[in-house]
Design a protein around this motif. Structure first.
Motif, PDB file in Angstrom:
ATOM      1  N   PRO A  27       6.938 -33.672 -32.717  1.00  0.00           N
ATOM      2  CA  PRO A  27       8.038 -34.449 -33.303  1.00  0.00           C
ATOM      3  C   PRO A  27       9.283 -33.620 -33.321  1.00  0.00           C
ATOM      4  O   PRO A  27      10.285 -34.627 -33.079  1.00  0.00           O
ATOM      5  CB  PRO A  27       7.630 -35.097 -34.510  1.00  0.00           C
ATOM      6  N   ARG A  28       9.284 -32.589 -33.585  1.00  0.00           N
ATOM      7  CA  ARG A  28      10.659 -31.728 -33.557  1.00  0.00           C
ATOM      8  C   ARG A  28      11.216 -31.761 -32.186  1.00  0.00           C
ATOM      9  O   ARG A  28      12.245 -31.918 -32.253  1.00  0.00           O
ATOM     10  CB  ARG A  28      10.223 -30.337 -34.096  1.00  0.00           C
ATOM     11  N   GLN A  30      10.611 -33.927 -29.871  1.00  0.00           N
ATOM     12  CA  GLN A  30      11.021 -35.151 -29.451  1.00  0.00           C
ATOM     13  C   GLN A  30      12.558 -35.493 -30.286  1.00  0.00           C
ATOM     14  O   GLN A  30      13.371 -36.175 -29.642  1.00  0.00           O
ATOM     15  CB  GLN A  30      10.105 -36.093 -30.052  1.00  0.00           C
ATOM     16  N   ALA A  31      12.671 -35.289 -31.438  1.00  0.00           N
ATOM     17  CA  ALA A  31      13.963 -35.119 -32.105  1.00  0.00           C
ATOM     18  C   ALA A  31      15.030 -34.359 -31.633  1.00  0.00           C
ATOM     19  O   ALA A  31      16.029 -35.141 -31.304  1.00  0.00           O
ATOM     20  CB  ALA A  31      13.604 -34.845 -33.568  1.00  0.00           C
ATOM     21  N   TYR A  32      14.681 -33.397 -31.016  1.00  0.00           N
ATOM     22  CA  TYR A  32      15.535 -32.389 -30.103  1.00  0.00           C
ATOM     23  C   TYR A  32      16.061 -33.290 -29.021  1.00  0.00           C
ATOM     24  O   TYR A  32      17.190 -33.426 -28.792  1.00  0.00           O
ATOM     25  CB  TYR A  32      15.065 -31.087 -30.103  1.00  0.00           C
ATOM     26  N   VAL A  34      15.999 -36.535 -28.356  1.00  0.00           N
ATOM     27  CA  VAL A  34      16.674 -37.792 -28.799  1.00  0.00           C
ATOM     28  C   VAL A  34      17.939 -37.534 -29.080  1.00  0.00           C
ATOM     29  O   VAL A  34      19.005 -38.162 -28.435  1.00  0.00           O
ATOM     30  CB  VAL A  34      16.104 -38.705 -29.609  1.00  0.00           C
ATOM     31  N   MET A  35      18.139 -36.358 -29.779  1.00  0.00           N
ATOM     32  CA  MET A  35      19.502 -35.847 -30.204  1.00  0.00           C
ATOM     33  C   MET A  35      20.258 -35.374 -29.099  1.00  0.00           C
ATOM     34  O   MET A  35      21.511 -35.686 -29.185  1.00  0.00           O
ATOM     35  CB  MET A  35      19.410 -34.740 -31.389  1.00  0.00           C
ATOM     36  N   GLY A 133      24.410 -34.568 -37.758  1.00  0.00           N
ATOM     37  CA  GLY A 133      23.419 -34.386 -36.875  1.00  0.00           C
ATOM     38  C   GLY A 133      23.812 -33.657 -35.625  1.00  0.00           C
ATOM     39  O   GLY A 133      22.753 -32.752 -35.311  1.00  0.00           O
TER      40      GLY A 133
END
Length: 148
Positions: A27-28, A30-32, A34-35, A133
């Motif tokens: 998930p980390r 994936q967050a990277y 997306v951002m 963000g």
């Protein structure tokens, strides 16, 4: 088949900076991702819009004191601003470890402009959140962006 590199304090990444399947499921990461996509696309889109004023009339957001110290009209400054935003978005795409901090600094400047204008506090708060963000993206990029 590529070799998995192990670095202390880092996530395993295959040679060439490509994420392994295990990393892509994290998930980390994936967050990277997306951002990184968001902070690439949005500055580019907003930068392009500075040339056309399709979403809004951008010069209205320029604080008077800034308009008084820069040469030219507010719209001409928006053309420069648009070019900088496009360049910042491209930098995030190519070098997110650096680009994220450039975008964060740019957003800090926008927040200062909006607060000093004295009328756009709601947008300033939103842009402050975007700045946070971008800072988070910079921290994530220190783990997931392998380019030096």
């Amino acid at each position: 088949m590529s070799t998995v590199l192990r670095r202390p304090g880092r996530v395993d990444v295959a040679e060439g900076g490509r994420a392994t399947e295990a990393v892509r499921a994290d998930p980390r990461y994936q967050a990277y991702t997306v951002m990184r996509i968001g902070f690439t696309a949005l500055p580019i889109v907003m930068g392009i819009d500075k040339f056309f004023n399709g979403l809004t009339s951008w010069p209205q957001y320029l604080a008077d004191w800034i308009d008084n110290i820069v040469p030219g009209t507010a719209q001409q400054l928006m053309y420069v601003v648009g070019g900088i935003e496009i360049a910042a978005g491209i930098l995030v795409a190519l070098r997110p470890r650096l680009g994220a901090y450039v975008v964060a600094a740019w957003l800090a400047g926008i927040v200062i402009n909006l607060v000093s204008y004295g009328e756009w506090y709601d947008i300033a708060v939103r842009d402050f959140g975007l700045m946070l963000g971008a800072l988070a993206l910079g921290r994530l990029a220190s783990v997931y962006d392998r380019r030096t």
